[in-house]
Design an enzyme around this catalytic site. Sequence first.
Site, short mmCIF file in Angstrom:
data_model
loop_
_atom_site.label_atom_id
_atom_site.label_comp_id
_atom_site.label_asym_id
_atom_site.label_seq_id
_atom_site.Cartn_x
_atom_site.Cartn_y
_atom_site.Cartn_z
N HIS A 51 45.65 10.32 -1.20
CA HIS A 51 46.63 9.65 -0.35
C HIS A 51 45.97 8.62 0.57
O HIS A 51 46.61 7.63 0.96
CB HIS A 51 47.48 10.67 0.40
CG HIS A 51 48.50 11.28 -0.51
ND1 HIS A 51 48.26 12.41 -1.24
CD2 HIS A 51 49.72 10.84 -0.88
CE1 HIS A 51 49.31 12.67 -1.99
NE2 HIS A 51 50.21 11.73 -1.79
N ARG A 79 57.83 7.83 1.46
CA ARG A 79 57.08 9.09 1.66
C ARG A 79 57.31 9.56 3.10
O ARG A 79 56.51 9.25 3.99
CB ARG A 79 55.59 8.86 1.41
CG ARG A 79 55.22 8.65 -0.05
CD ARG A 79 53.71 8.47 -0.19
NE ARG A 79 53.24 8.67 -1.54
CZ ARG A 79 53.00 7.69 -2.42
NH1 ARG A 79 53.18 6.44 -2.08
NH2 ARG A 79 52.55 7.98 -3.64
N ARG A 115 62.06 10.58 0.05
CA ARG A 115 61.55 11.87 -0.44
C ARG A 115 61.42 12.83 0.73
O ARG A 115 60.91 12.44 1.79
CB ARG A 115 60.19 11.68 -1.10
CG ARG A 115 59.64 13.01 -1.60
CD ARG A 115 58.37 12.84 -2.35
NE ARG A 115 57.28 12.43 -1.46
CZ ARG A 115 56.07 12.14 -1.89
NH1 ARG A 115 55.82 12.14 -3.20
NH2 ARG A 115 55.11 11.80 -1.06
N GLU A 163 56.57 16.10 -11.38
CA GLU A 163 55.13 15.93 -11.12
C GLU A 163 54.33 17.18 -11.42
O GLU A 163 53.14 17.24 -11.16
CB GLU A 163 54.89 15.42 -9.69
CG GLU A 163 55.62 16.14 -8.61
CD GLU A 163 55.43 15.47 -7.24
OE1 GLU A 163 54.63 14.54 -7.10
OE2 GLU A 163 56.11 15.92 -6.29
N ASN A 200 50.92 10.60 -10.21
CA ASN A 200 49.66 10.97 -9.53
C ASN A 200 49.44 12.47 -9.62
O ASN A 200 48.35 12.94 -9.95
CB ASN A 200 49.72 10.57 -8.05
CG ASN A 200 50.03 9.11 -7.87
OD1 ASN A 200 49.80 8.31 -8.77
ND2 ASN A 200 50.58 8.75 -6.73
N ASP A 201 50.49 13.21 -9.31
CA ASP A 201 50.36 14.66 -9.38
C ASP A 201 50.49 15.16 -10.81
O ASP A 201 49.84 16.14 -11.18
CB ASP A 201 51.40 15.34 -8.48
CG ASP A 201 50.93 15.36 -7.04
OD1 ASP A 201 49.74 15.68 -6.83
OD2 ASP A 201 51.71 15.03 -6.15
N ARG A 252 42.95 15.18 -7.55
CA ARG A 252 43.05 13.71 -7.45
C ARG A 252 42.27 13.15 -6.27
O ARG A 252 42.03 11.95 -6.19
CB ARG A 252 44.53 13.29 -7.35
CG ARG A 252 45.22 13.87 -6.16
CD ARG A 252 46.73 13.72 -6.25
NE ARG A 252 47.20 12.53 -5.55
CZ ARG A 252 48.48 12.30 -5.26
NH1 ARG A 252 49.41 13.16 -5.61
NH2 ARG A 252 48.83 11.21 -4.63
N CYS A 295 57.21 6.65 -10.03
CA CYS A 295 56.85 6.20 -8.68
C CYS A 295 55.39 6.48 -8.35
O CYS A 295 54.94 6.23 -7.24
CB CYS A 295 57.76 6.80 -7.63
SG CYS A 295 57.64 8.59 -7.54
C1 PEP Z 1 53.00 11.23 -7.26
O1 PEP Z 1 52.56 12.37 -7.23
O2 PEP Z 1 52.86 10.47 -8.23
C2 PEP Z 1 53.74 10.68 -6.12
C3 PEP Z 1 54.36 9.53 -6.19
O3 PEP Z 1 53.72 11.39 -4.95
P1 PEP Z 1 52.44 11.47 -4.01
O4 PEP Z 1 51.45 10.46 -4.50
O5 PEP Z 1 52.87 11.20 -2.64
O6 PEP Z 1 51.97 12.88 -4.22
MG MG Z 2 53.19 13.74 -5.72
#
Ligand code: PEP
Ligand code: MG
Length: 584
Positions: free
Chosen positions: A210, A317, A354, A453, A476-477, A487, A524
């Site tokens: 993040h 977010r 979210r 995710e 991402n997750d 990550r 996203c």
């Molecule tokens: C993701 O996990 O791809 C996402 C958009 O949420 P975050 O990156 O905030 O976990």
């Molecule tokens: Mg996520």
Amino acid sequence: MTLAVHGLAVARGIAIGRAVLIASSRVDVAHYFIEADQVESEIRRLAQARDAVNEEVQRLRDTLPKDAPPELSALLEVHLMLLQDEMLEEGVKSWVQDRLYNAEWALSSQLEVVARQFDEMEDPYLRERKGDLEQVVERLLRELKGHPDLMATSAQTQRRSTRQHDLPLDEQADVPLILVSHDLSPADMLQFKQSVFAGFVTDVGGKTSHTAIVARSLDIPAVVGTRQASQLLRQDDMVIIDGDAGVVIIDPSPIILDEYVFKKRQAEIDRERLSRLRHTPAVTLDGQRIELLANIEMPDDAPAALEVSAVGVGLFRSEFLFMGRDGHLPDEEEQFQAYCRALEGMQGLPVTIRTVDIGADKPLDKGSREGDHLNPALGLRAIRWSLADPAMFLTQLRALLRAAARGQVNILFPMLAHAREIRQTLSLLDHARVQLDNRCLAYGPVKVGAMIEIPAAALSMPLFLRHFDFLSIGTNDLIQYTLAIDRADESVAHLYDPLHPAVLRLIADTIRAGQQAGKSVSVCGEMAGDPQLTRLLLGLGLRSFSMHPTQILAVKQEVLRADVAKLTDWAQRVLEADDPAKLI
Ligand code: PEP
Ligand code: MG
């Protein structure tokens, strides 16, 4: 000697400037420039702080109980000596005089310089005095905090930082500044949104940590996961950040410097060219309209989204409203106001908010409980955290529903996997409506969506499609949980692979299932903003992309060049390959 350190490229572009080393624990020290005519008063502030601390330590020493261990009095003597240390005092003064740093910044900069010298000492006794020096500086910083410089305003910081970027490199005091730190939390990073820094380097962090995500949203070059940059760099070293290649060049030779000045100009020209696409509709060569949405962290990010003609916010977010507040979470009214500001900022366009996603690499506060567990990414995070505290969750849901009376709000729930969680979540949403009815407060209709995710969610499409109006794939997750790769951990960053066949399969199946059910599916995660992956995602059927505003035009350029009809077969071949990266 020129030295290159390799890390992970997280935010594009090139920055050239002087290193400002900041210890992770001192990131929240005020950093701003003073005006030249404030130098004297700033030095006076420092002298007053030193005198006050001196007095305090003397008093402590003089009032030590008789039976206190003798080491304690020796320790206080060392502190008194350090307070008078010339190298500390002169160094701090020169940061103020030569660079126009505010007192706190000057003090922490000089601490980094002197601490390095302690680290290099042969004598272990002397080496250990670094700890004492840090304590003395902490006392001074505390004292300064009690007597802030009333002239300091963020506007002042902003004005100066903007001016800097346009100045030639050889004007010493005005060279852009590059923040170098072992680690920065996402909340720290957010604090730098209006800051003086032209680039960031950290030792730790993965590409989709993040911290990296916020760095990307700042749209200034950043390299994370360098492991050792903060050790190799010295305060004030000349440094180049190549945010495209993920390289940090320390003390560049004149030839290298020239080359990067040239590259930097080229990149600026390319950006300028891209900006011409701002008002071009995102339609493919074969006439498919593609939705390009923005990811934001704060309501104030909305103008940046409009600037590149985003057609809405695909991911707000909301957890960034909750972070760095010493556990004092925003109440319903504060949240309501923030969501309304985002809606107003987007001027009638839809905003997908979210619900709070705290935990893993997004602790509420530094050192707070949520990040402390052995496997925080697998712990009480996101919807799990919300469901564990229904009162907090209901507060957010009420604020969201009330904001929906002011504009089009879509509510997105993170990290759902179980039918039970879905039922609990939706019944809390109903309960929030009942609470608002009971209080006679107005609220509006919302679409509800789930983030996909966790692989378990991607493999449970019928369940999700039964309950939700739309889906948003958090790649991402999804990558983290499919490949069992943290990550945020740079040591396994080479295994974090968006093109792993298993990841692509989960994405493709989710998109297809959504299409068959006639429900909107977007991506996203960071994959949506990577122009190298736009064609593939289009070929897999994706029609809605949500990303940092800074990425939208580059992705739009790919959309404009794409012929979706021709990409579909190719995307199927990529999906079936053992090594899809070879076909991209
Ligand atoms: C993701 O996990 O791809 C996402 C958009 O949420 P975050 O990156 O905030 O976990
Ligand atoms: Mg996520």
